[in-house]
Write a protein that holds these residues in place. Structure first.
Motif, PDB file in Angstrom:
ATOM      1  N   SER A  51       0.891  -1.199   0.104  1.00  0.00           N
ATOM      2  CA  SER A  51       0.200   0.013   0.074  1.00  0.00           C
ATOM      3  C   SER A  51       0.901   1.138  -0.053  1.00  0.00           C
ATOM      4  CB  SER A  51      -0.769   0.032   1.097  1.00  0.00           C
ATOM      5  OG  SER A  51      -1.474   1.248   1.293  1.00  0.00           O
ATOM      6  N   THR A  54      -0.079   3.739   2.832  1.00  0.00           N
ATOM      7  CA  THR A  54       0.339   3.630   4.231  1.00  0.00           C
ATOM      8  C   THR A  54       1.662   3.330   4.363  1.00  0.00           C
ATOM      9  OG1 THR A  54      -0.426   1.224   4.204  1.00  0.00           O
ATOM     10  CG2 THR A  54      -1.987   2.806   4.928  1.00  0.00           C
ATOM     11  N   LEU A  56       2.689   0.297   3.968  1.00  0.00           N
ATOM     12  CA  LEU A  56       2.843  -1.480   4.245  1.00  0.00           C
ATOM     13  C   LEU A  56       3.350  -1.849   3.015  1.00  0.00           C
ATOM     14  CD1 LEU A  56       1.853  -3.538   5.621  1.00  0.00           C
ATOM     15  CD2 LEU A  56      -0.683  -3.372   4.223  1.00  0.00           C
ATOM     16  N   TYR A 113       4.652  -4.401   8.938  1.00  0.00           N
ATOM     17  CA  TYR A 113       3.707  -3.584   9.533  1.00  0.00           C
ATOM     18  C   TYR A 113       4.023  -2.158  10.183  1.00  0.00           C
ATOM     19  CZ  TYR A 113       5.176  -6.007  13.647  1.00  0.00           C
ATOM     20  OH  TYR A 113       5.761  -6.406  14.606  1.00  0.00           O
ATOM     21  N   ARG A 114       3.315  -1.368  10.300  1.00  0.00           N
ATOM     22  CA  ARG A 114       3.458  -0.012  10.972  1.00  0.00           C
ATOM     23  C   ARG A 114       3.553  -0.181  12.329  1.00  0.00           C
ATOM     24  NH1 ARG A 114      -1.245   3.876   8.421  1.00  0.00           N
ATOM     25  NH2 ARG A 114      -2.095   1.690   8.551  1.00  0.00           N
ATOM     26  N   HIS A 119       2.584   4.616  15.421  1.00  0.00           N
ATOM     27  CA  HIS A 119       1.503   4.290  14.820  1.00  0.00           C
ATOM     28  C   HIS A 119       0.874   3.012  15.805  1.00  0.00           C
ATOM     29  CE1 HIS A 119       2.305   6.022  10.918  1.00  0.00           C
ATOM     30  NE2 HIS A 119       3.656   5.551  11.000  1.00  0.00           N
ATOM     31  N   ASP A 127      -2.847  -3.381   9.679  1.00  0.00           N
ATOM     32  CA  ASP A 127      -1.677  -3.568   8.549  1.00  0.00           C
ATOM     33  C   ASP A 127      -1.661  -5.173   8.190  1.00  0.00           C
ATOM     34  OD1 ASP A 127      -1.482  -1.068   8.090  1.00  0.00           O
ATOM     35  OD2 ASP A 127       0.586  -0.755   8.928  1.00  0.00           O
ATOM     36  N   THR A 128      -1.429  -5.819   9.244  1.00  0.00           N
ATOM     37  CA  THR A 128      -1.189  -7.426   8.799  1.00  0.00           C
ATOM     38  C   THR A 128      -2.553  -7.974   8.157  1.00  0.00           C
ATOM     39  OG1 THR A 128      -0.064  -7.597  10.797  1.00  0.00           O
ATOM     40  CG2 THR A 128      -0.707  -9.829   9.885  1.00  0.00           C
TER      41      THR A 128
END
Length: 302
Positions: A51, A54, A56, A113-114, A119, A127-128
């Motif tokens: 993404s 974000t 990701l 992931y963030r 975050h 995110d996962t």
């Protein structure tokens, strides 16, 4: 006071220090290594963006094999680090997931992931899940990533993670049972030295997960989840270490899942004389080699 000295808001060794101006010092897990082809095993790796909005992303691992017919299982790996340090690109995790890919002959995706506290949770959970949905979009061979389209059997998908990553793996399997992943089948899950909450109040958890619903939040306390039996896989392996301060939390999870009414098979194995995530810091040890073989055996069961 020196005007250039920043004021500390919170200090959580050995993980991070948070300053009042919002900046953060991470104490480890910041080193990165590029994707490569491993000269010993032939495992290839590359980085992909899931993404752009974000940030990701993930690192993909493709084992060396003479034939990809039939297609290979997919391992979705989620790194640990208290939700706030480490990444798939650090030497420890790059080497570990590459070794698992080679030993088990699986395609692996290691999720970036963030991280908290910039975050805060539940962003890492979301995110996962978003990353897993993105991978599932390749199940018909028409996704944006050719390695997944061409080489993955989406009826043989596994989740794995260590410490905080094991927590995220469990929550993902739990969410898969509720929200579904279409034709993708999550067969099993390996939780290595899992981190879940206990009865001790944690100031760090308050900072990194400010919206947690309390000591019954199923993401942090799966043993209190009334719907734990709805876990979206059929096999679970819990790995714990004798000298790990989190050992009892792994045993608690194992017992809760075993008694929940879940229809799958859960097993637990304890490594004697070792501490938390020992396999990352001493990967050439006999016990680390044994852990790797346990994982490979689990992924390759019929």
């Amino acid at each position: 006071m020196d005007p250039n000295t920043k004021e500390v808001a919170h200090d959580f060794p050995p993980f991070f220090r948070l300053y009042k101006d919002g900046t953060i010092d991470r104490f480890f897990g910041t080193e990165i290594v590029p994707p490569t082809t491993d000269p010993l095993t032939g495992v290839q790796s590359k980085d992909i963006t899931i993404s752009p909005q974000t940030g990701l992303s993930a690192r993909l691992f493709l084992p060396k094999t003479t034939s990809f017919s039939p297609k290979l299982p997919l391992l979705i790996y989620i790194h640990g680090g208290a939700f706030c340090v480490e990444s798939p690109f650090s030497p420890n995790y790059h080497n570990h997931v590459s070794s698992v890919s080679a030993e088990a002959n699986v395609v692996a995706v290691s999720i970036h992931y963030r991280r908290a506290p910039e975050h805060p949770l539940p962003i890492a959970y979301d995110d996962t899940w978003a990353a897993v949905q993105w991978m599932a979009s390749h199940s018909k061979g028409k996704g944006p990533e050719t390695w997944l389209n061409d080489h993955v059997d989406f009826e043989r998908v596994f989740l794995a993670g260590d410490s905080a990553g094991a927590n995220l793996a469990h929550s993902t399997a739990r969410r898969a049972a509720v929200d579904g992943l279409g034709e993708v089948k999550i067969v099993g899950m390996v939780l290595i030295h899992p981190y879940f909450g206990n009865d001790q109040r944690s100031k760090m958890l308050e900072i990194i997960f400010p919206t947690m619903s309390g000591s019954d939040d199923p993401r942090m306390y799966p043993n209190k989840d009334s719907k734990l039996s709805r876990l979206g896989c059929s096999r679970v392996l819990v790995l714990v270490a004798e000298n790990d301060g989190l050992k009892e939390r792994g045993w608690t999870y194992y017992e809760a899942l075993r008694k929940s009414g879940w229809s799958g098979a859960v097993d637990i194995m304890e490594t004697k004389g070792e501490d938390h995530v020992f396999h990352l810091f001493n990967p050439n040890s006999e016990n680390a080699s044994s852990l790797l073989k346990q994982m490979a055996s689990f992924f390759n069961q019929n």
